[in-house]
Write a protein that holds these residues in place. Structure first.
Motif, PDB file in Angstrom:
ATOM      1  N   ASN A   1      20.985  -7.890   1.406  1.00 15.56           N
ATOM      2  CA  ASN A   1      20.511  -8.114   2.785  1.00 15.56           C
ATOM      3  C   ASN A   1      21.292  -7.341   3.840  1.00 15.56           C
ATOM      4  OD1 ASN A   1      18.549  -9.981   1.882  1.00 15.56           O
ATOM      5  ND2 ASN A   1      20.098 -11.591   1.824  1.00 15.56           N
TER       6      ASN A   1
ATOM      7  N   GLY B   1      19.342  -1.717  13.299  1.00 16.52           N
ATOM      8  CA  GLY B   1      18.478  -2.097  12.203  1.00 16.52           C
ATOM      9  C   GLY B   1      17.757  -3.396  12.519  1.00 16.52           C
ATOM     10  N   ARG B   2      17.006  -3.891  11.564  1.00 13.26           N
ATOM     11  CA  ARG B   2      16.276  -5.143  11.738  1.00 13.26           C
ATOM     12  C   ARG B   2      17.254  -6.289  11.926  1.00 13.26           C
ATOM     13  NH1 ARG B   2      12.015  -5.808   7.025  1.00 13.26           N
ATOM     14  NH2 ARG B   2      11.508  -7.614   8.343  1.00 13.26           N
ATOM     15  N   ALA B   3      16.838  -7.300  12.690  1.00 11.64           N
ATOM     16  CA  ALA B   3      17.753  -8.372  13.083  1.00 11.64           C
ATOM     17  C   ALA B   3      18.457  -9.008  11.896  1.00 11.64           C
ATOM     18  CB  ALA B   3      16.992  -9.438  13.877  1.00 11.64           C
TER      19      ALA B   3
ATOM     20  N   THR C   1      19.079  -7.827   8.901  1.00  9.45           N
ATOM     21  CA  THR C   1      19.890  -6.951   8.053  1.00  9.45           C
ATOM     22  C   THR C   1      20.714  -5.948   8.845  1.00  9.45           C
ATOM     23  OG1 THR C   1      18.043  -5.398   7.813  1.00  9.45           O
ATOM     24  CG2 THR C   1      18.228  -7.150   6.160  1.00  9.45           C
ATOM     25  N   ALA C   2      20.786  -6.095  10.157  1.00 10.30           N
ATOM     26  CA  ALA C   2      21.428  -5.094  11.012  1.00 10.30           C
ATOM     27  C   ALA C   2      22.914  -4.936  10.700  1.00 10.30           C
ATOM     28  CB  ALA C   2      21.249  -5.486  12.480  1.00 10.30           C
TER      29      ALA C   2
END
Length: 309
Positions: A190, A286-288, A290-291
């Protein structure tokens, strides 16, 4: 904590829970994904342990003749049973409750293949955590008929359940070891890595923390390590699940990316009487969920000092 974690507490904080074993009074078929039950060709909505995630499975498999039939079974299914945190608090917790109910020891546990394929499940089985009760794996896509199914309902993140789970691993309750800093490297599931991880690791070591990546250690070693830890710091993630093994006092520092997070390790620490602090990292990319982020080293230094005070 991040807004997501605070929102979760606001929504679920007052939820009523039930604990016990429900014995079904008619034959059912068990869906392999999350243990959703069919009776008489109809879905029994609310029969899984996460009703809010229930979706209609493949009906055909439940209308045709099932691949296997069992006279009885205790269901250990959970939609995220292949996740380390969920394995402990939605699978092993069912084992504890079922055994406390005094069910006939010949009734097998029934677990889905995704959960059974994880290294932590296999190591727990090798360590005897499931006891002497038979254990049957339900294969992917396999529908199993059960004459008398037992559905377990357990409380979430309660101290008695955590202590009962830890006891099954045989860890010492009074050991004293090193403070731990949990490292999250490029191989972490993740994502959620710290871009300045090398600086973070060097700071933790200067403060006297043992830096570990729990995911690289055997389950038995993780249990022993955390059972002795007087302080634990690290990123929000599965490694903090091991706090359940600590029986003595402990101080906890959890590092959150600002765009994601659940309050479960705060809840765990509160239930066990641990001192708890959280800090937000910054500059998410990055995406919330997986940032990657940066850690404020000055804030972290102060937090680590407080853990050792």
């Amino acid at each position: 904590m991040p807004a997501q974690a605070l929102d979760w507490l606001a929504v679920h904080g007052g939820r009523t829970e039930q604990q016990g074993v429900l014995r079904l009074t008619r034959p059912v078929t068990v869906d392999p994904k999350m243990g959703l039950l069919f009776a008489g060709g109809r879905i029994v909505w609310g029969s899984s342990d996460t009703p809010e995630r229930e979706r209609g499975p493949d009906f055909i498999g439940h209308l045709l003749s099932p691949q296997r039939r069992l006279p009885a079974a205790i269901l250990l299914h959970h939609v995220h049973g292949d996740n380390y945190f969920h394995f402990f608090f939605f699978v092993l917790s069912k084992v504890v409750v079922a055994e406390a109910a005094g069910l006939d020891p010949s009734i097998p546990f029934l677990v889905d293949a995704r959960t059974a394929s994880t290294p932590w499940f296999q190591q727990a089985q090798a360590l005897g955590v499931f006891g002497s009760r038979p254990l049957i794996v339900q294969e992917r896509g396999e529908v199993i008929a059960v004459e008398t199914a037992h559905v377990v309902r357990d409380f979430f993140l309660t101290r008695p359940l955590m202590e009962a789970i830890a006891a099954r691993f045989g860890v010492s309750a009074d050991a004293t070891g090193e403070p731990l800093f949990l490292e999250r490297r490029a191989s972490a599931a993740n994502g959620r890595r710290f871009r300045n991880q090398d600086e973070v690791t060097a700071l933790a070591r200067r403060k006297g923390f043992r830096v570990v990546d729990p995911g690289t250690l055997p389950l038995r070693e993780q249990a022993a390590l955390f059972a002795a830890a007087p302080a634990v710091a690290g990123a929000h993630g599965a490694g903090l699940t091991n706090l359940l093994f600590r029986q003595g006092p402990c101080r906890v520092l959890e590092l959150f990316s600002p765009g994601m997070g659940s309050p479960h390790y705060f809840m765990l620490a509160r239930e066990k009487g641990f001192a708890y602090e959280s800090q937000l990292t910054f500059n998410p990319e990055g995406r919330a969920f997986t940032a990657d982020t940066d850690v404020n080293l000055e804030a972290l230094s102060g937090g680590l000092d407080r853990l050792l005070a």
